[in-house]
Each structure stands twice: as C-alpha cells, then as structure tokens.
Design a protein around this motif. Structure first.
Motif, short mmCIF file in Angstrom:
data_model
loop_
_atom_site.label_atom_id
_atom_site.label_comp_id
_atom_site.label_asym_id
_atom_site.label_seq_id
_atom_site.Cartn_x
_atom_site.Cartn_y
_atom_site.Cartn_z
N ARG A 31 64.22 -14.17 163.52
CA ARG A 31 62.82 -13.79 163.30
C ARG A 31 62.02 -14.93 162.67
NH1 ARG A 31 64.76 -8.45 162.09
NH2 ARG A 31 64.91 -8.97 159.88
N GLU A 32 62.65 -15.60 161.67
CA GLU A 32 61.99 -16.71 160.97
C GLU A 32 61.70 -17.87 161.93
OE1 GLU A 32 63.24 -19.61 157.37
OE2 GLU A 32 63.81 -17.50 157.08
N LYS A 54 69.75 -19.36 149.79
CA LYS A 54 69.53 -18.39 150.87
C LYS A 54 70.86 -18.03 151.52
CE LYS A 54 65.01 -19.97 152.56
NZ LYS A 54 64.38 -20.57 153.74
N PRO A 70 70.84 -15.91 154.65
CA PRO A 70 70.18 -15.03 155.62
C PRO A 70 71.15 -14.50 156.68
CG PRO A 70 69.75 -17.32 156.16
CD PRO A 70 70.57 -17.32 154.92
N GLN A 128 67.55 -12.26 160.58
CA GLN A 128 66.49 -12.85 159.74
C GLN A 128 66.18 -14.28 160.18
OE1 GLN A 128 68.45 -12.29 155.96
NE2 GLN A 128 67.22 -10.51 155.42
#
Length: 311
Positions: free
Chosen positions: A163-164, A154, A156, A160
């Motif tokens: 939000r996650e 990953k 990110p 992102q």
C-alpha cells in the motif's frame, strides 16, 4: 526430437507445487543471502551464513528466519509456473523446424527469464524489505552508530509495504530494480535451461525413455547452482537497489551503473560474490525439487481426478 508435450494446466500445477516445497525448505538460507548481500563495509553484523542464522534465531526467534516467506510462498507459485511453462512453450515452438540446437535452447531460456520478471520483481521487492528489516533492527541494538539518529523502527507487513509503495510511487514502486532483475533472470535462464536439458539427457534410459527422477534432481541442482553463482554479481546489485531501509553509514544508489561504481570503489570486486554460497545452496535444491515434481508428473496425476469432457 521435440520435448514431451504436457498440458499447460499440468505445467502450472507442477511449477507451483515445486515452488512451494522448495521455498519452504530453503527460505532461511535465502534470508541469510539477502542480509549478507546488504551488508556494507563498516556495518558488518554477520560474518557468514551460519553466523547470520544463529544471530537471527537469537534476536528474532525461529520464525524470524521465515520473515517474508508469506510473500514468497504466495508469489513463487505463479513465478515458477510462468518460468517453467514459458521455457517449455518456447522450446516446443523453436523445435518445430527440426533439431533443438544449443542456441535455440538459450533463446527459449531467454524468453522464460523475460516472462517471469512480471511476478519476480514485485515479489523480490517486498521479500527483501521484510528479510532485511531484522538486520536493521539488530544493527540498532548491537551497532547503534551505524543507524541514523531518529530512524523509526519499522516492522511492516507485506500488505502495508504494498500500500505504501503504491501510494507513494504507483505501480513503478513495486517494479523498482526491474532492470537489474532482468539482467539477473535472463542470463540465469539462458544458462540454466540448456545446461539442465543436456545434463538430463546424459542420464536418459535409451533414446526415447525419460531420465530417472534422481538424474533430473541432480541435473536441476548442478544447473541451478552453476547459473546462480554465474549471475550472483547482478543479484548483489539487485538486492542493494531494491532495499529501501539502510544504515547511516551505508551507500544509496541511483541505478545499476552507480551501484557497480560505488561497490567497486568502497568494497572491492569481492563484494559482488557476497551471498554466492548461500544463493547456490538456495537455488540448487529449489530447481532440483522443481524438476523432480515436473518429471514425476504430479500435475498430470492431480488433473487425472478431474472429470473429463465428453467429445
């Protein structure tokens, strides 16, 4: 005598500018600190700060050293502004009844450290994920046995990640490691602010005169690096607790006491000093620059161009 009074907007501008300049200068060293602190026995990819930076440039390019810098640059302005303004606010109110004693200076620092974690905790949470992503990716290439099979690579962005975390854990996701952040930032401010003020007073020109800017810079550097090394063990704990991605051979932790116990058992007491040298190199110029901007009155200079209200 009470500290020189500066308007709140000027304090906020000074703190913000200082933070932006400081972070831009020292961010690669901060990245090395995070990666060194997150290394556990059996998955040692880097041997030192310089080794970490060289390997980062080789595998991720020059801008790889600035992974997570956008988060820091965005949030360091309110963070530094809150810390410096809160300290001045508490010092002013605690000195109303007379002399500002060392205990009162420490109380003011305690208040400043407590206030800043509102911004510091989510900032560090996001920054650490972004900084450490490169270490996990490098381990996958150079030490595949330390990365769990089937782990998805990953990379990110900060948005992102935010939000996650909000979707999975709510606002508490961004405030993971809050206790460890308080345990680091409150003692840091209790040490830093009184030490800086007293060192700075030694270089003052006469009783009323301000200290020259180079005295403020050196005082900020010495006080910053001293406080940074003193609280480094808690910084290691905070970094470990806030890291979401780990190698397959690396420990996971349920809280501060669990983290202390596992580090002592598996890595020994010296693990608590991981990244101390880097942290001192980061904090010293960061706070040296902050105090110079503060004492040069950059905020007041900027505000002087605004139209003044007629009384």
């Amino acid at each position: 005598m009470a500290d020189k009074q500066i308007s709140l907007p000027a304090k906020l501008i000074n703190g913000g500018i200082a933070g932006l300049i400081g972070v831009t200068c020292v961010f690669p060293i901060d990245l090395a600190k995070t990666r060194l602190q997150n290394q556990q026995n059996g998955s040692r990819l880097y041997t030192s700060m310089s080794d970490c930076l060289i390997k980062t440039i080789r595998s991720e390019g020059y801008f790889g050293m600035y992974r997570g810098a956008a988060v820091n640059l965005t949030l360091v302005t309110p963070e530094k502004a809150i810390k410096l303004a809160a300290n001045d606010f508490f010092r002013h109110h605690l000195s109303k009844d007379g002399k500002l004693t060392l205990l009162k200076e420490m109380l003011a620092g305690c208040g400043a450290g407590t206030c800043q974690v509102i911004v510091t905790t989510p900032m560090e949470m996001l920054k650490i994920q972004l900084q450490d992503a490169g270490r996990i990716a490098a381990q996958r290439k150079l030490m595949p046995e330390t990365v769990a099979a089937g782990t998805v690579e990953k990379s990110p962005t900060a948005m992102q990640l935010t939000r996650e975390l909000l979707r999975e854990k709510g606002i508490a996701g961004l405030y993971k490691g809050l206790g460890a952040t308080l345990l680091r930032d409150v003692p840091f401010s209790i040490i830093y602010f009184p030490l800086f003020a007293n060192l700075n007073n030694l270089g003052k020109q006469g009783v009323e005169g301000p200290a020259p800017f180079y005295v403020s810079f050196v005082s900020g550097c010495v006080a910053g690096s001293t406080a940074a090394v003193a609280v480094n063990p808690v910084d290691v704990i905070k970094t470990r607790l806030q890291s979401l991605q780990r190698g397959s051979t690396e420990d996971t932790y349920s809280g501060v006491t669990d983290c202390i116990r596992k580090i002592l058992r598996n890595e020994g007491p010296s693990a608590f000093l991981k990244g101390a040298y880097c942290r001192a190199l980061v904090i010293a110029p960061l706070f040296g620059i902050a105090q110079v901007v503060y004492f040069l009155g950059v905020g007041e200079f900027i505000l002087s161009f605004l139209p003044k209200k007629d009384h």
